[in-house]
Design a protein around this motif. Structure first.
Motif, PDB file in Angstrom:
ATOM      1  N   ILE A  34     -13.097   3.404  14.588  1.00  0.00           N
ATOM      2  CA  ILE A  34     -13.999   3.295  13.290  1.00  0.00           C
ATOM      3  C   ILE A  34     -15.415   3.880  13.673  1.00  0.00           C
ATOM      4  O   ILE A  34     -15.964   3.568  14.153  1.00  0.00           O
ATOM      5  CB  ILE A  34     -14.247   1.508  13.195  1.00  0.00           C
ATOM      6  CG1 ILE A  34     -12.433   1.116  13.042  1.00  0.00           C
ATOM      7  CG2 ILE A  34     -14.516   0.855  11.928  1.00  0.00           C
ATOM      8  CD1 ILE A  34     -12.130   2.020  11.864  1.00  0.00           C
ATOM      9  N   ILE A  35     -15.787   4.319  12.205  1.00  0.00           N
ATOM     10  CA  ILE A  35     -17.151   4.417  11.977  1.00  0.00           C
ATOM     11  C   ILE A  35     -17.636   4.025  11.536  1.00  0.00           C
ATOM     12  O   ILE A  35     -16.569   3.935   9.654  1.00  0.00           O
ATOM     13  CB  ILE A  35     -17.080   6.256  12.058  1.00  0.00           C
ATOM     14  CG1 ILE A  35     -17.208   6.655  12.942  1.00  0.00           C
ATOM     15  CG2 ILE A  35     -18.999   6.800  11.642  1.00  0.00           C
ATOM     16  CD1 ILE A  35     -16.998   8.469  13.235  1.00  0.00           C
ATOM     17  N   ILE A  36     -18.808   2.835  10.778  1.00  0.00           N
ATOM     18  CA  ILE A  36     -18.760   2.442   9.840  1.00  0.00           C
ATOM     19  C   ILE A  36     -20.181   3.005   9.278  1.00  0.00           C
ATOM     20  O   ILE A  36     -20.947   2.609  10.438  1.00  0.00           O
ATOM     21  CB  ILE A  36     -19.430   1.178  10.036  1.00  0.00           C
ATOM     22  CG1 ILE A  36     -17.708   0.233  10.418  1.00  0.00           C
ATOM     23  CG2 ILE A  36     -19.810   0.402   8.699  1.00  0.00           C
ATOM     24  CD1 ILE A  36     -18.241  -1.121  10.967  1.00  0.00           C
ATOM     25  N   ASN A  37     -20.353   3.681   8.286  1.00  0.00           N
ATOM     26  CA  ASN A  37     -21.385   4.330   8.278  1.00  0.00           C
ATOM     27  C   ASN A  37     -22.733   3.540   6.711  1.00  0.00           C
ATOM     28  O   ASN A  37     -22.167   3.523   5.675  1.00  0.00           O
ATOM     29  CB  ASN A  37     -21.433   5.811   7.099  1.00  0.00           C
ATOM     30  CG  ASN A  37     -22.590   6.860   6.669  1.00  0.00           C
ATOM     31  OD1 ASN A  37     -23.468   6.548   7.559  1.00  0.00           O
ATOM     32  ND2 ASN A  37     -22.440   6.717   5.563  1.00  0.00           N
ATOM     33  N   ALA A  38     -23.381   3.114   7.646  1.00  0.00           N
ATOM     34  CA  ALA A  38     -24.251   2.089   6.977  1.00  0.00           C
ATOM     35  C   ALA A  38     -26.038   3.010   6.775  1.00  0.00           C
ATOM     36  O   ALA A  38     -27.345   2.706   6.132  1.00  0.00           O
ATOM     37  CB  ALA A  38     -24.338   1.171   7.399  1.00  0.00           C
ATOM     38  N   ALA A  39     -25.673   4.285   7.011  1.00  0.00           N
ATOM     39  CA  ALA A  39     -27.019   4.967   6.544  1.00  0.00           C
ATOM     40  C   ALA A  39     -26.553   5.096   5.329  1.00  0.00           C
ATOM     41  O   ALA A  39     -25.909   6.030   4.866  1.00  0.00           O
ATOM     42  CB  ALA A  39     -26.798   5.888   7.809  1.00  0.00           C
ATOM     43  N   ALA A  40     -28.412   5.966   4.327  1.00  0.00           N
ATOM     44  CA  ALA A  40     -28.352   5.656   3.140  1.00  0.00           C
ATOM     45  C   ALA A  40     -29.621   6.478   2.757  1.00  0.00           C
ATOM     46  O   ALA A  40     -30.623   5.809   3.048  1.00  0.00           O
ATOM     47  CB  ALA A  40     -27.322   5.091   2.241  1.00  0.00           C
ATOM     48  N   HIS A  41     -29.807   7.085   2.251  1.00  0.00           N
ATOM     49  CA  HIS A  41     -31.640   6.749   1.058  1.00  0.00           C
ATOM     50  C   HIS A  41     -31.175   6.630   0.135  1.00  0.00           C
ATOM     51  O   HIS A  41     -30.648   6.575  -0.896  1.00  0.00           O
ATOM     52  CB  HIS A  41     -31.656   8.800   1.172  1.00  0.00           C
ATOM     53  CG  HIS A  41     -32.912   8.778   0.196  1.00  0.00           C
ATOM     54  ND1 HIS A  41     -33.274   9.345  -0.753  1.00  0.00           N
ATOM     55  CD2 HIS A  41     -34.384   8.768   1.297  1.00  0.00           C
ATOM     56  CE1 HIS A  41     -34.780   9.102  -1.289  1.00  0.00           C
ATOM     57  NE2 HIS A  41     -35.080   9.258   0.032  1.00  0.00           N
ATOM     58  N   THR A  42     -31.560   5.203  -0.421  1.00  0.00           N
ATOM     59  CA  THR A  42     -32.154   3.678  -1.289  1.00  0.00           C
ATOM     60  C   THR A  42     -32.980   3.797  -2.310  1.00  0.00           C
ATOM     61  O   THR A  42     -33.050   3.232  -3.087  1.00  0.00           O
ATOM     62  CB  THR A  42     -31.372   2.692  -0.305  1.00  0.00           C
ATOM     63  OG1 THR A  42     -31.962   2.336   0.727  1.00  0.00           O
ATOM     64  CG2 THR A  42     -30.018   2.692  -0.264  1.00  0.00           C
ATOM     65  N   ALA A  43     -34.269   4.477  -2.033  1.00  0.00           N
ATOM     66  CA  ALA A  43     -35.187   4.987  -2.158  1.00  0.00           C
ATOM     67  C   ALA A  43     -34.755   5.345  -3.999  1.00  0.00           C
ATOM     68  O   ALA A  43     -34.974   6.237  -4.312  1.00  0.00           O
ATOM     69  CB  ALA A  43     -36.187   5.360  -1.782  1.00  0.00           C
ATOM     70  N   VAL A  44     -34.204   4.592  -5.015  1.00  0.00           N
ATOM     71  CA  VAL A  44     -34.226   5.306  -6.089  1.00  0.00           C
ATOM     72  C   VAL A  44     -34.689   5.590  -6.458  1.00  0.00           C
ATOM     73  O   VAL A  44     -34.618   6.925  -7.155  1.00  0.00           O
ATOM     74  CB  VAL A  44     -33.763   3.903  -6.927  1.00  0.00           C
ATOM     75  CG1 VAL A  44     -32.945   4.345  -7.992  1.00  0.00           C
ATOM     76  CG2 VAL A  44     -32.054   2.524  -6.372  1.00  0.00           C
ATOM     77  N   ASP A  45     -36.143   4.883  -6.662  1.00  0.00           N
ATOM     78  CA  ASP A  45     -37.640   5.968  -8.519  1.00  0.00           C
ATOM     79  C   ASP A  45     -37.980   7.692  -7.090  1.00  0.00           C
ATOM     80  O   ASP A  45     -37.575   8.351  -7.711  1.00  0.00           O
ATOM     81  CB  ASP A  45     -38.379   5.298  -8.079  1.00  0.00           C
ATOM     82  CG  ASP A  45     -37.784   4.002  -9.030  1.00  0.00           C
ATOM     83  OD1 ASP A  45     -37.230   4.091 -10.174  1.00  0.00           O
ATOM     84  OD2 ASP A  45     -38.123   3.070  -9.285  1.00  0.00           O
ATOM     85  N   LYS A  46     -37.508   7.000  -5.985  1.00  0.00           N
ATOM     86  CA  LYS A  46     -37.679   7.861  -4.844  1.00  0.00           C
ATOM     87  C   LYS A  46     -37.940   9.302  -5.164  1.00  0.00           C
ATOM     88  O   LYS A  46     -37.507  10.874  -4.896  1.00  0.00           O
ATOM     89  CB  LYS A  46     -38.057   7.867  -3.592  1.00  0.00           C
ATOM     90  CG  LYS A  46     -39.653   7.392  -2.599  1.00  0.00           C
ATOM     91  CD  LYS A  46     -39.996   7.515  -1.502  1.00  0.00           C
ATOM     92  CE  LYS A  46     -41.593   7.340  -1.466  1.00  0.00           C
ATOM     93  NZ  LYS A  46     -41.755   6.760   0.020  1.00  0.00           N
ATOM     94  N   ALA A  47     -35.670   9.197  -4.937  1.00  0.00           N
ATOM     95  CA  ALA A  47     -35.332   9.896  -5.107  1.00  0.00           C
ATOM     96  C   ALA A  47     -35.262  10.805  -6.083  1.00  0.00           C
ATOM     97  O   ALA A  47     -34.414  12.040  -6.160  1.00  0.00           O
ATOM     98  CB  ALA A  47     -33.548   9.112  -5.035  1.00  0.00           C
ATOM     99  N   GLU A  48     -35.420  10.367  -7.211  1.00  0.00           N
ATOM    100  CA  GLU A  48     -35.880  12.004  -8.216  1.00  0.00           C
ATOM    101  C   GLU A  48     -37.090  12.237  -8.229  1.00  0.00           C
ATOM    102  O   GLU A  48     -36.808  13.409  -8.760  1.00  0.00           O
ATOM    103  CB  GLU A  48     -36.734  10.928  -9.636  1.00  0.00           C
ATOM    104  CG  GLU A  48     -35.630   9.539 -10.513  1.00  0.00           C
ATOM    105  CD  GLU A  48     -33.939  10.000 -10.612  1.00  0.00           C
ATOM    106  OE1 GLU A  48     -34.272  11.162 -11.830  1.00  0.00           O
ATOM    107  OE2 GLU A  48     -32.988   9.858  -9.672  1.00  0.00           O
ATOM    108  N   GLU A  49     -38.165  12.604  -7.009  1.00  0.00           N
ATOM    109  CA  GLU A  49     -38.495  13.886  -6.378  1.00  0.00           C
ATOM    110  C   GLU A  49     -38.140  13.985  -5.498  1.00  0.00           C
ATOM    111  O   GLU A  49     -38.621  14.902  -4.492  1.00  0.00           O
ATOM    112  CB  GLU A  49     -40.050  12.318  -6.433  1.00  0.00           C
ATOM    113  CG  GLU A  49     -40.087  12.423  -7.339  1.00  0.00           C
ATOM    114  CD  GLU A  49     -41.754  11.518  -6.986  1.00  0.00           C
ATOM    115  OE1 GLU A  49     -41.744  11.283  -6.148  1.00  0.00           O
ATOM    116  OE2 GLU A  49     -42.663  10.647  -7.777  1.00  0.00           O
ATOM    117  N   GLU A  50     -36.873  13.230  -4.537  1.00  0.00           N
ATOM    118  CA  GLU A  50     -36.544  14.565  -3.202  1.00  0.00           C
ATOM    119  C   GLU A  50     -35.265  14.138  -3.233  1.00  0.00           C
ATOM    120  O   GLU A  50     -34.292  13.898  -2.307  1.00  0.00           O
ATOM    121  CB  GLU A  50     -36.932  13.124  -2.596  1.00  0.00           C
ATOM    122  CG  GLU A  50     -38.597  12.293  -1.933  1.00  0.00           C
ATOM    123  CD  GLU A  50     -38.531  11.146  -0.810  1.00  0.00           C
ATOM    124  OE1 GLU A  50     -40.186  10.992  -1.001  1.00  0.00           O
ATOM    125  OE2 GLU A  50     -37.674  10.714  -0.710  1.00  0.00           O
ATOM    126  N   ALA A  51     -34.505  14.542  -4.492  1.00  0.00           N
ATOM    127  CA  ALA A  51     -32.830  15.191  -4.549  1.00  0.00           C
ATOM    128  C   ALA A  51     -32.883  15.594  -3.249  1.00  0.00           C
ATOM    129  O   ALA A  51     -32.035  15.579  -2.772  1.00  0.00           O
ATOM    130  CB  ALA A  51     -32.862  15.842  -6.118  1.00  0.00           C
TER     131      ALA A  51
END
Length: 291
Positions: free
Chosen positions: A53-70
């Motif tokens: 099993i691979i559990i992928n808990a990695a993510a870019h979760t900075a919701v507001d920063k994502a708007e600048e860091e697409a």
């Protein structure tokens, strides 16, 4: 059970490691040990460890920063999961991938079910939806677990922010027109482990997309009220701050938040006998959140 966890230092990843320690052959990695956006590195790690099993808990979760860091958001939230899913398929492993309520527009009346139309309103949600699609396409043995309003003892979250702000402020304005299900990171980890065990045993490999979040559904304002009631009861605060319910329009942010983040959890209850996160009980010991 051989389990590879990516994003092991995040809110959910940390809980996964704690709960699986001593109960599985575990390889837990974070960005310093494995860059999931590097397909060669992912392939090498997966081929060497050969997880069930691979559990992928990695993510870019900075919701507001994502708007600048697409570009960064898509690299971590779409490309990384794609590479992990492809590597999982190559070694016959299943992938459990965490997603989000942000894949929806948030304007529905009632609860969102798994097959509702997706319509993310910002880069974060769009990149997470792209990740879901990439995982589904790359690995037939997949579980997509959408969740919402995650909080826990590790990492940054709403509970910790409220407790920190209460030390310095007598009055707080909290958004009252966004509604969802606060979800304890420990409960997300527990749900993923329950699924992983059933998948590996071969008894119940019902692959697909599932919703898992907390009950009862509340607004951020109501969530904050409960946090401060508990903090006062536990003598972590000498007095509660006065709370004012404000509208989303009064608190503008770079990224649009869903007004309705209520997820229907019946499917995961029926398939895996997993109950919604009891977020109220998770607040009965707030001391670790103040560290």
């Amino acid at each position: 059970m051989r389990v590879l966890i990516t994003g092991c230092n995040g809110q959910v990843g940390h809980c996964l490691v704690e709960q699986l320690a001593g109960h599985a052959e575990l390889l837990a990695v974070d960005r310093d040990q494995l860059d999931i956006t590097d397909s060669v590195a992912v392939d090498t790690t997966v081929n060497e460890f050969k997880p069930d099993i691979i559990i992928n808990a990695a993510a870019h979760t900075a919701v507001d920063k994502a708007e600048e860091e697409a570009e960064l958001s898509y690299a971590i939230n779409r490309d990384g999961p794609k590479y992990i899913a492809q590597a999982a398929a190559n070694v016959g492993a299943a992938i459990l991938h965490i997603s989000t309520d942000y894949v929806f527009a948030g304007n529905k009346d009632g609860l969102y079910v798994e097959n509702d139309e997706t319509e993310p309103q910002g880069i974060y949600g769009q990149s997470k939806l792209a990740g879901e699609k990439a995982v589904i396409e790359a690995c037939s043995k997949h579980i997509i677990l959408r969740t919402a309003w995650v909080f826990g003892q590790h990492g940054n979250n709403f509970v910790k922010t409220m407790l920190r702000l209460a030390k310095d402020r007598d009055t707080l304005g909290i958004v009252g027109d966004q509604v969802g299900g606060p979800t304890c990171a420990d409960d997300i980890a527990s749900a993923l482990i329950t699924i992983a065990k059933q998948v590996v045993s071969g008894k119940n490999a019902q692959y697909g997309v599932y919703h898992f979040s907390g009950m009862p559904h509340v607004s951020w304002f109501e969530f904050a009220q409960t946090i401060f009631e508990q903090a006062e009861e536990q003598e972590l605060l000498s007095s509660k701050p006065r709370l004012n319910s404000i509208a989303t329009a009064d608190y503008p942010t770079p990224a649009k938040r869903p007004a309705n983040s209520k997820l229907d959890t019946k499917k995961i209850e029926q398939a895996f006998n997993i109950q919604p996160s009891d977020w109220r009980s998770a607040l009965t010991d707030l001391k670790p959140y103040t560290n």
